[in-house]
Write an enzyme that holds these catalytic residues in place. Structure first.
Site, short mmCIF file in Angstrom:
data_model
loop_
_atom_site.label_atom_id
_atom_site.label_comp_id
_atom_site.label_asym_id
_atom_site.label_seq_id
_atom_site.Cartn_x
_atom_site.Cartn_y
_atom_site.Cartn_z
CD GLU A 264 -3.13 -1.18 0.62
OE1 GLU A 264 -3.52 -0.11 0.12
OE2 GLU A 264 -3.75 -2.25 0.52
C1 LIG Z 1 3.17 -9.77 -0.01
C2 LIG Z 1 2.97 -8.67 -0.97
C3 LIG Z 1 1.71 -8.44 -1.49
C4 LIG Z 1 1.51 -7.43 -2.43
N1 LIG Z 1 0.28 -7.27 -3.00
C5 LIG Z 1 0.14 -6.45 -4.08
C6 LIG Z 1 -1.07 -6.42 -4.83
O1 LIG Z 1 -2.05 -7.10 -4.51
N2 LIG Z 1 -1.12 -5.63 -5.93
C7 LIG Z 1 -0.08 -4.85 -6.33
O2 LIG Z 1 -0.19 -4.17 -7.34
N3 LIG Z 1 1.09 -4.84 -5.62
C8 LIG Z 1 1.23 -5.62 -4.52
N4 LIG Z 1 2.41 -5.65 -3.81
C9 LIG Z 1 3.51 -4.80 -4.24
C10 LIG Z 1 3.83 -3.70 -3.29
O3 LIG Z 1 2.85 -2.72 -3.33
C11 LIG Z 1 5.23 -3.19 -3.63
O4 LIG Z 1 6.14 -4.20 -3.21
C12 LIG Z 1 5.56 -1.87 -3.02
O5 LIG Z 1 4.79 -0.86 -3.58
C13 LIG Z 1 7.03 -1.50 -3.20
O6 LIG Z 1 7.46 -1.67 -4.51
P1 LIG Z 1 8.79 -2.52 -4.80
O7 LIG Z 1 8.65 -3.83 -4.10
O8 LIG Z 1 9.01 -2.56 -6.24
O9 LIG Z 1 9.93 -1.75 -4.08
P2 LIG Z 1 10.76 -0.51 -4.69
O10 LIG Z 1 9.83 0.49 -5.25
O11 LIG Z 1 11.85 -1.02 -5.54
O12 LIG Z 1 11.36 0.09 -3.35
C14 LIG Z 1 12.53 -0.45 -2.72
C15 LIG Z 1 12.95 0.50 -1.61
O13 LIG Z 1 13.26 1.79 -2.17
C16 LIG Z 1 12.46 2.79 -1.60
N5 LIG Z 1 12.11 3.77 -2.63
C17 LIG Z 1 11.56 3.54 -3.83
N6 LIG Z 1 11.36 4.70 -4.49
C18 LIG Z 1 11.78 5.68 -3.69
C19 LIG Z 1 11.84 7.09 -3.79
N7 LIG Z 1 11.36 7.76 -4.84
N8 LIG Z 1 12.35 7.77 -2.77
C20 LIG Z 1 12.79 7.14 -1.68
N9 LIG Z 1 12.76 5.81 -1.51
C21 LIG Z 1 12.27 5.08 -2.50
C22 LIG Z 1 11.24 2.08 -1.05
O14 LIG Z 1 10.63 2.80 0.00
C23 LIG Z 1 11.84 0.77 -0.59
O15 LIG Z 1 12.38 0.91 0.68
C24 LIG Z 1 2.60 -6.62 -2.82
C25 LIG Z 1 3.87 -6.84 -2.26
C26 LIG Z 1 4.06 -7.85 -1.38
C27 LIG Z 1 5.45 -8.09 -0.84
#
Ligand SMILES: Cc1cc2nc3c(=O)[nH]c(=O)nc-3n(C[C@H](O)[C@H](O)[C@H](O)COP(=O)(O)OP(=O)(O)OC[C@H]3O[C@@H](n4cnc5c(N)ncnc54)[C@H](O)[C@@H]3O)c2cc1C
Length: 600
Positions: free
Chosen positions: A408
């Site tokens: 979220e």
């Molecule tokens: C169990 C699980 C269920 C999920 N369910 C859903 C679902 O139903 N539908 C769906 O669409 N998604 C879902 N997700 C995805 C989830 O919303 C994302 O994992 C989340 O938004 C973070 O994206 P990412 O994993 O690509 O991390 P990244 O975006 O790669 O982030 C990695 C790190 O970098 C930081 N970061 C990234 N961008 C910035 C910035 N601009 N400035 C500072 N810090 C930054 C983040 O805070 C984080 O600490 C789920 C994830 C999990 C693990």
């Protein structure tokens, strides 16, 4: 209700709230209390006895429980009656998410993904035909929903997805191609909300995509992900290969997908905060029950000061989370009612109502997800070695809690969003930060009053402190905006520090207001432990704000300006009468120990 009585989103920072104007869990109606009991009973009967099966990744059990939840009407609480729902208000929606949360994170996630991001985009943005066709099925649990936004290369940067939607030559359908990742409920959903890009559009577009396993229409699923926690929540990749979607299944307009995605997440955020609350209550209850039974040195460990600290802090964070979540939930509910009374459709009213409090939703998501994590961590510590064992409930609670800081919108993103949205609101003139910020600057130049105020009335010093903490935010954020202007968004450490100040103000103020309201109506004596919790929470908030304020001021101000601001910070975070937090914690812990449960 008149609009002027209700603060706009973010205005808590510059306007005072009377305790009578906040909604608290003690204000639940008879209907809400009945819903709460029904959900708790469901949890005790269907979820908790089967914890081992959930931990063993029994996805079928999650699906079965979702069907049962549908039969009992829990999936339809937020759905308008016109589409087969119970049409209950926003508070009841949050309450359901709250009390369903303590059984297991696996079910809570499946429930949240379906009722929130899986259903809401249609109720909020769907056409009448789309709503008639899909919402009743989702409300009853005949179909389950999933939300497909994240991609391997598009996580926090959600609008950068590569999934495409191409219009057919006859203009009747789109073909979707691409890969989605981390999709909750993918394994058993019948409908997906899918975001894809049309041609070179700047923004993605939302689609309603049916998924029938017997006729997969180019949709394939990856294997179940092996996760740290929420083990029986189905999480898979979803691949679209020429998936044909009729044009009438586009959600809202072309290019509106990012907005839909963000608004669905706004609602999801406060619901996620709610969905961390009963976990905290149950962890605290299990913690105190263990501590009362477990003897070391011939003494129940709950007698030890080191354990009392944990019990007091765990209870306090749960109580603060409840206070702030239900305050915001009712604000949203009231805003929706105001908009409906003004002639907006329920759909428009709900959309605007939630959008209005997006700042509070981000604040809550961050605060409560971190509290549940700390609570579970201390829960393990109370259990000692047993806490580390899979045979006790703390281990799974700790693993399940971890995800709430990631999905979220990560907590980093939500921290930055909360301050960013506030600054934007100020620029649009929706919240007047400039006037109050200037007043603070003038106050800094003036000579401080050396009078000793009369703080004999309950919470008089604490409420004065909240006012000063708000000034701290205005001083720090105002100074940063002056210094960096629009480039402030490049100064993330500063934004995050400002967000921490904002979060602590909202949580502390909500806790005090709830307690003040209850002390007035139920008597101070009956609220003695709650008063201690409100004071303890505020004490920590002041500490955090002092630290974050100092770090920020030093980073952007120099010389005389820096000295003046640091003096202001000292003035704005100074107690006249320091609370004895050892006494406060002892009082809270004794209450929890005596009741042998979280009892507030
Ligand atoms: C169990 C699980 C269920 C999920 N369910 C859903 C679902 O139903 N539908 C769906 O669409 N998604 C879902 N997700 C995805 C989830 O919303 C994302 O994992 C989340 O938004 C973070 O994206 P990412 O994993 O690509 O991390 P990244 O975006 O790669 O982030 C990695 C790190 O970098 C930081 N970061 C990234 N961008 C910035 C910035 N601009 N400035 C500072 N810090 C930054 C983040 O805070 C984080 O600490 C789920 C994830 C999990 C693990």
């Amino acid at each position: 209700m008149e609009e002027k009585e209700l603060l706009r989103g973010g205005q808590f920072l510059v306007k005072e709230t009377n305790c009578e104007d906040v909604f608290t869990p003690e204000d639940f109606s008879e209907e809400q209390n009945m819903m709460k009991e029904a959900v708790m009973e469901f949890n005790d009967r269907e979820i908790i006895p089967h914890k081992a099966r959930f931990e063993a990744k029994d996805y079928a059990l999650t699906e079965e429980c979702m069907q049962k939840a549908g039969e009992l009407g829990f999936l339809s609480v937020a759905v308008p009656e016109a589409y087969g729902g119970l049409g209950m208000g926003f508070v009841s929606t949050c309450l359901t998410c709250d009390y369903i949360s303590s059984g297991t994170g696996s079910f809570s996630t499946a429930f949240g993904a379906h009722t929130g991001i899986g259903t809401l985009p249609i109720t909020l943005y769907g056409t009448e035909e789309q709503k008639q066709k899909y919402v009743p099925k989702l409300a009853s649990g005949e179909w389950f929903g999933a939300y497909c936004l994240t991609e391997p290369g598009a996580g926090s940067d959600a609008n950068s997805g590569k999934t495409t939607a191409t219009l057919s030559e006859d203009g009747k359908s789109y073909k979707i191609n691409g890969q989605k990742m981390w999709i909750s409920n993918a394994g058993f959903c019948r409908l997906m909300i899918v975001f894809a890009r049309i041609e070179d559009d700047k923004n993605i577009t939302g689609f309603i995509v049916e998924y029938d396993k017997d006729n997969p229409n180019g949709i394939t699923l990856g294997e179940e992900e092996h996760k740290l926690g929420i083990r029986a929540s189905s999480t898979r990749q979803v691949f679209f290969n020429d998936t044909v979607v009729p044009v009438e299944n586009m959600l809202s307009e072309r290019g509106n997908g990012f907005k839909i995605a963000m608004n669905a997440l706004n609602v999801g955020r406060i619901k996620l905060a709610a969905a961390c609350l009963d976990s905290q209550r149950r962890i605290t209850t299990l913690g105190v029950q263990y501590a009362n039974e477990r003897k070391q040195f011939k003494t129940p460990i709950s007698e030890f000061g080191a354990i009392k600290v944990k019990l007091a802090e765990m209870a306090t964070s749960a109580y603060a989370g409840e206070s702030a979540t239900y305050r915001a939930a009712k604000n949203i509910e009231d805003r929706i009612a105001i908009r409906e009374a003004a002639g907006n459709s329920h759909q428009e009213a709900e959309l605007k109502g939630v959008e209005e409090y997006a700042i509070e939703c981000s604040i809550l998501k961050v605060a409560v997800s971190e509290d549940v994590q700390n609570c579970a961590d201390e829960g393990i510590q109370i259990y000692g070695g047993m806490g580390f064992s899979e045979d006790t409930p703390m281990e799974a609670a700790w693993r399940d809690a971890r995800i709430a800081r990631i999905y979220e919108g990560t907590n980093e993103i939500n921290r930055m969003l909360s301050v960013g949205m506030l600054v934007k609101k100020a620029m649009k003139g929706h919240v007047d930060l400039l006037g109050p910020a200037q007043a603070v600057q003038e106050e800094l130049m003036g000579i401080p009053s050396f009078d000793t105020p009369d703080y004999s009335e309950l919470f008089s010093e604490e409420k004065e402190m909240i006012k000063k903490l708000k000034k701290t935010f205005l001083m720090v954020a105002g100074g940063a905006v002056q210094k960096f202007g629009p480039q402030l968004e490049d100064h993330q450490q500063l934004l995050i520090a400002a967000a921490d100040i904002l979060i602590e103000i909202y949580m502390a103020e909500s806790t005090i207001l709830r307690t003040e309201k209850n002390a007035k109506r139920f008597g101070e004596e009956s609220q003695s432990a709650q008063i201690a919790m409100a004071k303890l929470y505020l004490y920590h908030a002041v500490d955090i704000i002092e630290e974050k304020g100092k770090e920020s001021i030093i980073s952007f101000a120099e010389g005389d300006e820096q000295r003046m601001m640091l003096m202001g910070l000292k003035r704005f975070t100074k107690y006249t009468n320091y609370p004895d937090i050892v006494d406060l914690r002892n009082e809270i812990a004794e209450k929890v120990k005596a009741e042998n449960k979280y009892c507030f």
